[in-house]
Design a protein around this motif. Structure first.
Motif, short mmCIF file in Angstrom:
data_model
loop_
_atom_site.label_atom_id
_atom_site.label_comp_id
_atom_site.label_asym_id
_atom_site.label_seq_id
_atom_site.Cartn_x
_atom_site.Cartn_y
_atom_site.Cartn_z
N SER A 3 0.85 -1.19 0.00
CA SER A 3 0.00 0.00 0.00
C SER A 3 0.88 1.24 0.00
CB SER A 3 -0.95 0.01 1.19
OG SER A 3 -0.25 0.16 2.39
N GLY A 4 0.29 2.37 -0.31
CA GLY A 4 1.04 3.62 -0.35
C GLY A 4 0.27 4.73 0.35
N THR A 5 1.02 5.72 0.83
CA THR A 5 0.45 6.87 1.52
C THR A 5 1.19 8.13 1.08
OG1 THR A 5 -0.01 5.48 3.44
CG2 THR A 5 -0.07 7.85 3.80
N ILE A 6 0.45 9.23 0.96
CA ILE A 6 1.04 10.53 0.64
C ILE A 6 0.67 11.50 1.75
CG2 ILE A 6 1.11 12.42 -1.03
CD1 ILE A 6 -0.37 9.42 -2.37
N THR A 7 1.67 12.23 2.25
CA THR A 7 1.43 13.27 3.24
C THR A 7 2.05 14.58 2.74
OG1 THR A 7 3.41 12.74 4.53
CG2 THR A 7 1.36 11.66 5.18
N LEU A 8 1.54 15.67 3.26
CA LEU A 8 2.07 17.00 2.97
C LEU A 8 2.09 17.79 4.26
CD1 LEU A 8 3.02 19.01 0.79
CD2 LEU A 8 0.62 19.67 0.49
N ARG A 9 3.27 18.22 4.65
CA ARG A 9 3.45 18.96 5.91
C ARG A 9 2.83 18.22 7.09
NH1 ARG A 9 2.75 22.82 1.99
NH2 ARG A 9 0.55 23.19 2.41
N GLY A 10 3.00 16.90 7.11
CA GLY A 10 2.55 16.09 8.24
C GLY A 10 1.07 15.71 8.22
N LYS A 11 0.36 16.10 7.18
CA LYS A 11 -1.08 15.76 7.09
C LYS A 11 -1.31 14.78 5.96
CE LYS A 11 -2.61 19.97 9.14
NZ LYS A 11 -3.64 20.01 10.09
N LEU A 12 -2.21 13.83 6.20
CA LEU A 12 -2.55 12.84 5.21
C LEU A 12 -3.21 13.50 4.00
CD1 LEU A 12 -2.87 9.82 4.41
CD2 LEU A 12 -5.12 9.91 5.50
N SER A 48 -3.68 4.58 -0.46
CA SER A 48 -4.22 3.54 -1.34
C SER A 48 -4.87 2.44 -0.52
CB SER A 48 -3.08 2.92 -2.16
OG SER A 48 -2.30 2.07 -1.35
N GLY A 49 -5.56 1.61 -1.22
CA GLY A 49 -5.95 0.32 -0.65
C GLY A 49 -4.81 -0.65 -0.92
N VAL A 50 -5.11 -1.92 -0.88
CA VAL A 50 -4.10 -2.93 -1.20
C VAL A 50 -3.81 -2.85 -2.70
CG1 VAL A 50 -3.59 -5.40 -1.30
CG2 VAL A 50 -4.72 -4.43 0.71
N LEU A 51 -2.54 -2.70 -3.03
CA LEU A 51 -2.12 -2.54 -4.42
C LEU A 51 -1.75 -3.86 -5.08
CD1 LEU A 51 0.19 0.51 -3.77
CD2 LEU A 51 -2.10 0.55 -4.81
N GLY A 52 -1.46 -4.84 -4.30
CA GLY A 52 -1.06 -6.14 -4.83
C GLY A 52 -0.41 -6.96 -3.73
N HIS A 53 -0.03 -8.17 -4.09
CA HIS A 53 0.58 -9.10 -3.13
C HIS A 53 1.94 -9.53 -3.67
CE1 HIS A 53 -3.28 -9.32 -1.08
NE2 HIS A 53 -3.80 -9.27 -2.30
N PHE A 54 2.93 -9.55 -2.79
CA PHE A 54 4.31 -9.79 -3.20
C PHE A 54 4.96 -10.82 -2.29
CE2 PHE A 54 2.99 -5.68 -4.59
CZ PHE A 54 3.55 -5.54 -5.86
N ASP A 55 5.97 -11.49 -2.82
CA ASP A 55 6.72 -12.47 -2.04
C ASP A 55 7.76 -11.81 -1.14
OD1 ASP A 55 5.34 -14.65 -3.13
OD2 ASP A 55 6.72 -14.75 -4.84
N SER A 56 8.10 -10.57 -1.43
CA SER A 56 9.15 -9.86 -0.71
C SER A 56 8.59 -8.60 -0.05
CB SER A 56 10.26 -9.48 -1.69
OG SER A 56 11.01 -8.39 -1.26
N GLU A 57 9.01 -8.35 1.18
CA GLU A 57 8.61 -7.13 1.89
C GLU A 57 9.09 -5.90 1.13
OE1 GLU A 57 8.98 -5.33 6.42
OE2 GLU A 57 10.23 -7.03 5.84
N VAL A 58 10.32 -5.95 0.65
CA VAL A 58 10.90 -4.81 -0.09
C VAL A 58 10.12 -4.55 -1.37
CG1 VAL A 58 12.95 -4.01 -1.32
CG2 VAL A 58 13.19 -5.07 0.92
N ALA A 71 7.01 -5.14 -1.97
CA ALA A 71 5.73 -4.54 -1.60
C ALA A 71 5.91 -3.06 -1.27
CB ALA A 71 5.12 -5.28 -0.42
N GLU A 72 6.95 -2.72 -0.53
CA GLU A 72 7.21 -1.32 -0.18
C GLU A 72 7.50 -0.50 -1.42
OE1 GLU A 72 10.35 -1.73 2.66
OE2 GLU A 72 8.97 -2.23 4.29
N LEU A 73 8.29 -1.06 -2.34
CA LEU A 73 8.60 -0.34 -3.58
C LEU A 73 7.36 -0.12 -4.43
CD1 LEU A 73 12.02 -1.98 -4.50
CD2 LEU A 73 11.62 0.30 -3.54
N ALA A 74 6.46 -1.07 -4.45
CA ALA A 74 5.20 -0.90 -5.18
C ALA A 74 4.39 0.24 -4.56
CB ALA A 74 4.40 -2.20 -5.16
N GLY A 75 4.37 0.34 -3.24
CA GLY A 75 3.68 1.44 -2.58
C GLY A 75 4.29 2.78 -2.91
N LEU A 76 5.63 2.85 -2.93
CA LEU A 76 6.31 4.10 -3.30
C LEU A 76 6.02 4.47 -4.75
CD1 LEU A 76 9.81 3.69 -1.62
CD2 LEU A 76 8.08 5.42 -1.07
#
Length: 72
Positions: A31-40, A44-54, A56-61
């Motif tokens: 999943s991914g999140t965007i903030t601006l000056r500390g505010k949400l 996203s919701g779930v973007l997909g499923h991955f075998d690796s934690e990294v 998954a994080e890269l997909a969110g970014l």
């Protein structure tokens, strides 16, 4: 979780471990999140499923950067 600054926003990539039964290997939901000056700004919701934690994080970014590009 990974984060970075992108065009003035802070973008985040998240991985959430998923265990389906005790004998299966770990999978990670992205999943991914965007903030601006500390505010949400947006999350996203779930973007997909991955075998690796990294992975998954890269997909969110990737999703978060694309969202910023589309809304700037």
């Amino acid at each position: 979780m990974q984060s970075q600054s992108y065009h003035g926003y802070q973008v985040w990539g998240h991985s959430i471990v998923e265990l389906e039964g005790q004998l299966q290997t770990k999978r990670y939901a992205a999943s991914g999140t965007i903030t601006l000056r500390g505010k949400l700004v947006h999350a996203s919701g779930v973007l997909g499923h991955f075998d690796s934690e990294v992975d998954a994080e890269l997909a969110g970014l990737d999703w978060a950067r694309a969202w910023v590009d589309a809304h700037s």
